[in-house]
Scaffold this motif. Structure first.
Motif, PDB file in Angstrom:
ATOM      1  N   SER A 111       0.821  -1.209   0.000  1.00 44.99           N
ATOM      2  CA  SER A 111       0.000   0.000   0.000  1.00 44.99           C
ATOM      3  C   SER A 111       0.858   1.263   0.000  1.00 44.99           C
ATOM      4  CB  SER A 111      -0.961   0.010   1.185  1.00 44.99           C
ATOM      5  OG  SER A 111      -0.256   0.138   2.401  1.00 44.99           O
ATOM      6  N   TRP A 112       2.072   1.178   0.505  1.00 47.22           N
ATOM      7  CA  TRP A 112       2.978   2.331   0.497  1.00 47.22           C
ATOM      8  C   TRP A 112       3.524   2.593  -0.887  1.00 47.22           C
ATOM      9  CZ3 TRP A 112       6.671   0.560   4.975  1.00 47.22           C
ATOM     10  CH2 TRP A 112       5.977   0.556   6.180  1.00 47.22           C
ATOM     11  N   MET A 146      -3.100   5.669  -7.858  1.00 44.90           N
ATOM     12  CA  MET A 146      -3.959   6.838  -7.641  1.00 44.90           C
ATOM     13  C   MET A 146      -3.186   8.136  -7.887  1.00 44.90           C
ATOM     14  SD  MET A 146      -7.005   5.871  -7.084  1.00 44.90           S
ATOM     15  CE  MET A 146      -7.669   7.410  -6.494  1.00 44.90           C
ATOM     16  N   ASP A 147      -1.949   8.188  -7.435  1.00 39.38           N
ATOM     17  CA  ASP A 147      -1.128   9.376  -7.657  1.00 39.38           C
ATOM     18  C   ASP A 147      -0.894   9.599  -9.149  1.00 39.38           C
ATOM     19  OD1 ASP A 147      -0.910   9.813  -4.927  1.00 39.38           O
ATOM     20  OD2 ASP A 147       0.967   8.702  -4.752  1.00 39.38           O
ATOM     21  N   VAL A 185      -4.588  13.512 -14.764  1.00 41.32           N
ATOM     22  CA  VAL A 185      -5.789  14.346 -14.877  1.00 41.32           C
ATOM     23  C   VAL A 185      -5.424  15.823 -14.757  1.00 41.32           C
ATOM     24  CG1 VAL A 185      -7.934  14.979 -13.707  1.00 41.32           C
ATOM     25  CG2 VAL A 185      -7.410  12.572 -14.121  1.00 41.32           C
ATOM     26  N   GLN A 186      -4.561  16.154 -13.812  1.00 38.36           N
ATOM     27  CA  GLN A 186      -4.128  17.550 -13.647  1.00 38.36           C
ATOM     28  C   GLN A 186      -3.412  18.052 -14.899  1.00 38.36           C
ATOM     29  OE1 GLN A 186      -1.717  17.681 -10.109  1.00 38.36           O
ATOM     30  NE2 GLN A 186      -3.466  17.428  -8.752  1.00 38.36           N
TER      31      GLN A 186
END
Length: 60
Positions: free
Chosen positions: A21-22, A27-28, A34-35
């Motif tokens: 998970s780390w 997602m990042d 998207v940005q």
């Protein structure tokens, strides 16, 4: 020392379980994409509007 060794082993095992998970950057990565897309689209839109205004000014 035996008890400390067991605690260390337990902590190491917990770290191994949590590590994925780390290091999950999906997602990042999606957020950055998207940005970037939004920024490029805004730049293109602003450039198009500016060009159309210059054209309109020349025609009138």
């Amino acid at each position: 020392m035996k008890k400390k060794d067991n605690v260390d082993l337990l902590l190491i095992e917990e770290m191994r379980e949590e590590e994925p998970s780390w290091t999950d950057y999906d997602m990042d990565e999606t957020s950055v994409k998207v940005q970037l897309t939004d920024t490029v689209f805004d730049m293109l839109l602003n450039d198009t509007i500016s060009s159309l205004r210059r054209i309109e000014t020349r025609l009138t």
